[in-house]
Design a protein around this motif. Structure first.
Motif, PDB file in Angstrom:
ATOM      1  N   GLY A 161      19.843   1.338 -10.528  1.00 52.59           N
ATOM      2  CA  GLY A 161      19.555   0.180  -9.685  1.00 52.59           C
ATOM      3  C   GLY A 161      18.119  -0.287  -9.789  1.00 52.59           C
ATOM      4  O   GLY A 161      17.752  -1.313  -9.255  1.00 52.59           O
ATOM      5  N   GLN A 162      17.294   0.449 -10.449  1.00 53.47           N
ATOM      6  CA  GLN A 162      15.897   0.007 -10.541  1.00 53.47           C
ATOM      7  C   GLN A 162      15.692  -0.758 -11.836  1.00 53.47           C
ATOM      8  O   GLN A 162      16.113  -0.344 -12.897  1.00 53.47           O
ATOM      9  CB  GLN A 162      15.000   1.234 -10.486  1.00 53.47           C
ATOM     10  CG  GLN A 162      15.192   1.996  -9.182  1.00 53.47           C
ATOM     11  CD  GLN A 162      14.297   3.193  -9.086  1.00 53.47           C
ATOM     12  OE1 GLN A 162      13.702   3.595 -10.088  1.00 53.47           O
ATOM     13  NE2 GLN A 162      14.207   3.763  -7.912  1.00 53.47           N
ATOM     14  N   ILE A 163      15.046  -1.920 -11.746  1.00 54.66           N
ATOM     15  CA  ILE A 163      14.863  -2.720 -12.964  1.00 54.66           C
ATOM     16  C   ILE A 163      13.604  -2.287 -13.679  1.00 54.66           C
ATOM     17  O   ILE A 163      12.702  -1.690 -13.082  1.00 54.66           O
ATOM     18  CB  ILE A 163      14.784  -4.222 -12.652  1.00 54.66           C
ATOM     19  CG1 ILE A 163      13.665  -4.507 -11.629  1.00 54.66           C
ATOM     20  CG2 ILE A 163      16.108  -4.744 -12.165  1.00 54.66           C
ATOM     21  CD1 ILE A 163      13.301  -5.953 -11.561  1.00 54.66           C
TER      22      ILE A 163
ATOM     23  N   VAL B 242      10.068  -2.473 -15.324  1.00 55.45           N
ATOM     24  CA  VAL B 242       8.819  -3.173 -14.990  1.00 55.45           C
ATOM     25  C   VAL B 242       8.555  -4.283 -16.001  1.00 55.45           C
ATOM     26  O   VAL B 242       8.121  -5.373 -15.643  1.00 55.45           O
ATOM     27  CB  VAL B 242       7.642  -2.180 -14.982  1.00 55.45           C
ATOM     28  CG1 VAL B 242       6.408  -2.838 -14.417  1.00 55.45           C
ATOM     29  CG2 VAL B 242       7.993  -0.949 -14.196  1.00 55.45           C
TER      30      VAL B 242
ATOM     31  N   LEU C 230       8.365   2.239  -8.377  1.00 56.52           N
ATOM     32  CA  LEU C 230       9.122   1.122  -8.936  1.00 56.52           C
ATOM     33  C   LEU C 230       9.703   0.252  -7.819  1.00 56.52           C
ATOM     34  O   LEU C 230       9.743  -0.959  -7.906  1.00 56.52           O
ATOM     35  CB  LEU C 230      10.230   1.677  -9.834  1.00 56.52           C
ATOM     36  CG  LEU C 230      10.586   0.798 -11.032  1.00 56.52           C
ATOM     37  CD1 LEU C 230       9.332   0.513 -11.852  1.00 56.52           C
ATOM     38  CD2 LEU C 230      11.604   1.498 -11.894  1.00 56.52           C
ATOM     39  N   HIS C 231      10.104   0.872  -6.715  1.00 55.87           N
ATOM     40  CA  HIS C 231      10.623   0.094  -5.568  1.00 55.87           C
ATOM     41  C   HIS C 231       9.580  -0.856  -5.037  1.00 55.87           C
ATOM     42  O   HIS C 231       9.857  -2.016  -4.728  1.00 55.87           O
ATOM     43  CB  HIS C 231      11.093   1.044  -4.458  1.00 55.87           C
ATOM     44  CG  HIS C 231      12.407   1.688  -4.751  1.00 55.87           C
ATOM     45  ND1 HIS C 231      13.543   0.926  -4.929  1.00 55.87           N
ATOM     46  CD2 HIS C 231      12.776   2.978  -4.910  1.00 55.87           C
ATOM     47  CE1 HIS C 231      14.552   1.738  -5.184  1.00 55.87           C
ATOM     48  NE2 HIS C 231      14.105   3.005  -5.186  1.00 55.87           N
TER      49      HIS C 231
ATOM     50  N   LEU D 286       7.164  -2.190  -6.722  1.00 52.11           N
ATOM     51  CA  LEU D 286       7.033  -3.277  -7.685  1.00 52.11           C
ATOM     52  C   LEU D 286       8.167  -4.284  -7.530  1.00 52.11           C
ATOM     53  O   LEU D 286       7.960  -5.495  -7.587  1.00 52.11           O
ATOM     54  CB  LEU D 286       7.024  -2.710  -9.108  1.00 52.11           C
ATOM     55  CG  LEU D 286       5.629  -2.558  -9.711  1.00 52.11           C
ATOM     56  CD1 LEU D 286       5.733  -1.885 -11.061  1.00 52.11           C
ATOM     57  CD2 LEU D 286       4.947  -3.902  -9.811  1.00 52.11           C
ATOM     58  N   GLU D 287       9.394  -3.756  -7.274  1.00 54.36           N
ATOM     59  CA  GLU D 287      10.532  -4.657  -7.074  1.00 54.36           C
ATOM     60  C   GLU D 287      10.310  -5.559  -5.862  1.00 54.36           C
ATOM     61  O   GLU D 287      10.567  -6.748  -5.887  1.00 54.36           O
ATOM     62  CB  GLU D 287      11.805  -3.836  -6.876  1.00 54.36           C
ATOM     63  CG  GLU D 287      12.513  -3.521  -8.151  1.00 54.36           C
ATOM     64  CD  GLU D 287      13.827  -2.823  -7.878  1.00 54.36           C
ATOM     65  OE1 GLU D 287      13.820  -1.837  -7.149  1.00 54.36           O
ATOM     66  OE2 GLU D 287      14.848  -3.294  -8.391  1.00 54.36           O
TER      67      GLU D 287
END
Lengths: 324, 173
Positions: A12-14, A16, B7-8, B10-11
């Motif tokens: 679920g994480q895209i 960077v 990463l969260h 950054l999202e």
């Protein structure tokens, strides 16, 4: 293998890189859209600018008196100074030195006729009937006309219509304004102030020449006896022909109703005389003969049309149509 | 301890940028706001009915058609009754407006101050106003001499001025 399992945990994480890429792309797109006007102008946005142009043109013509000026003087009577026109507007103005009019929607005959003579380039520039695309002016197609009862109005034997033929395959914007158009002159009389030498005959002295047909309106006639009626009109003793020399109507407000001669109380009758009848420029004697109508004011001297006359206004429609 | 959370964040940042950009685009772009076609029709009708009142008002006094002030001055102060008596004694006003607005229906209300209260009288009723009705207004000033000349029921004192707002509600049939 352990590495792949770890990846599945973080689903679920895209990436960077993707996020950065799409953000940059969107920022670039936004700037492009904002800084290049016209890139996303669709048909509807184009129509709206036509809307404004048609609205503005009609408003300026109907509500503004226009303006002329040179180094020494200026005024609203631009129709008298066609070389130094600064604005074109058709509203009547009784004081050419003031910049205002208190008579919007009243349209001057002379200004309208002069509008027909203004050359095309000046007219398009004055009325703002163009669009600037990259600093190059593109003229809109336009059609400006005055209409009455569905027909184009005539002044001084000229049809008052300017511009091109309206294309029926192209989208255009139309604005209609209701105006009062100066159509010539009118003199209003009541039965009591019409002068009379012969029984049942009203006599009015008329001095030409006239630029438009003249109108004589009569109200409050004193009817006597049974079936009073209008018989005929004669000029200098010669009986005039109905329809070719003059037309006559019964007036009900602005409505013109057919009039066959027979009168009833409260009628307002109106005669339109052909301007050519008075082209000699001398004073003519106009007799209106009635039956069973009493005219209490004796003559001579007779009432003079020219002393009583005032501008004659009739409702008309100004139609402005603009297209790309 | 792991570093998943980075990463969260950054999202979240990305989403914030996206939202801000969307709002910016919408609020700064004039091209998105296009006038509705219906709106243009309304503007046209409003212009026409405003013109109709102006033309009535500016009509010269010696015309066969009474002007707006004369028409209002002749009113007998009896409200119209739909559908039996649509115009009361305001036939002149009704005829003038019907002549100028042939493709529309209209109601006329008259608003004026009486005994420190605002009175709104229904002078002409041609039916219930349609969905896209527009209202235009014009003021006239009545004096006792105008009223008595026109035979109206306004009952003014010799030095009294009565300002009447003529409200014209127009809609397309």
């Amino acid at each position: 293998m352990a590495y792949i399992l770890e990846m599945i945990d973080e689903k679920g994480q895209i990436a960077v890189d993707f996020l950065l890429g799409i953000s940059l792309f969107l920022i670039a797109l936004t700037f492009t859209v904002q800084f290049i006007p016209g890139m996303f102008i669709s048909g509807s946005a184009g129509e709206s600018s036509l809307d404004y142009t048609a609205y503005r043109t009609a408003t300026v013509l109907v509500e503004d008196t226009g303006w002329w000026g040179n180094s020494t003087s200026s005024g609203t009577d631009w129709e008298e100074h066609p070389v130094s026109i600064m604005r074109i507007g058709l509203a009547v103005d009784d004081d050419p030195s003031s910049k205002l009019t208190n008579t919007p929607n009243l349209i001057s005959r002379n200004k309208t006729l002069e509008m027909m003579n203004v050359d095309e380039k000046t007219f398009i520039e004055m009325m703002g009937l163009y669009n600037n695309v990259d600093d190059t002016p593109f003229s809109y197609g336009y059609n400006i006309s005055f209409k009455q009862n569905g027909n184009v109005l005539m002044l001084n034997n000229t049809s008052i219509v300017r511009g091109q033929i309206i294309p029926n395959y192209q989208e255009s914007t139309k604005i209609t304004r209701i105006v009062l158009m100066e159509k010539g002159t009118i003199a209003s009389f009541t039965g009591d102030n019409l002068t009379s030498e012969l029984a049942n005959t009203a006599t009015i002295n008329v001095t030409g020449p006239f630029e438009e047909n003249i109108t004589i309106r009569i109200s409050d006639l004193n009817l006597t006896g049974s079936s009073p009626m209008f018989l005929n009109a004669s000029l200098e003793g010669t009986t005039l022909t109905r329809a070719s020399n003059y037309t006559m109507w019964k007036m009900d407000g602005w409505d013109k109703e057919p009039f066959n001669g027979s009168l009833s109380s409260g009628d307002i009758i109106s005669f339109d005389f052909d301007k050519e009848l008075f082209s000699t420029g001398t004073e003519c004697r106009l007799d209106l003969e009635f039956i069973n109508v009493s005219l209490p004011t004796p003559g001579p001297p007779f009432t003079k049309y020219n002393n009583e006359s005032a501008p004659y206004y009739e409702p008309a429609y100004l139609v402005v149509e603009v297209w790309q | 301890m792991n570093d998943k959370g980075q990463l969260h964040t950054l999202e979240g940042l990305g989403a914030a940028v996206l939202m801000t950009l969307t709002i910016l685009t919408i609020s700064q772009s004039t091209m998105i706001v296009t006038p509705q076609n219906e709106l243009a029709i309304d503007v046209h009708l409003e212009q026409m009915s405003s013109d109709a009142l102006t033309v009535m008002d500016r009509n010269p006094v010696d015309s066969a058609q009474y002007n707006l002030t004369e028409c209002i001055a002749c009113w007998d102060m009896n409200e119209a009754d739909y559908p039996t008596d649509t115009a009361g004694n305001l036939d002149e006003l009704d005829a003038g407006l019907r002549y100028l607005l042939p493709n529309a229906l209209y109601n006329v209300d008259l608003a004026y101050i009486e005994n420190d209260d605002l009175k709104v009288d229904k002078a002409i009723i041609n039916g219930p106003a349609g969905k896209n009705a527009v209202v235009t207004r014009h003021f006239v000033t009545l004096t006792n001499s105008t009223v008595s000349e026109m035979g109206g029921g306004w009952n003014l004192g010799d030095n009294e001025l009565k300002v009447v707002e003529v409200r014209l509600t127009t809609w397309k049939i």
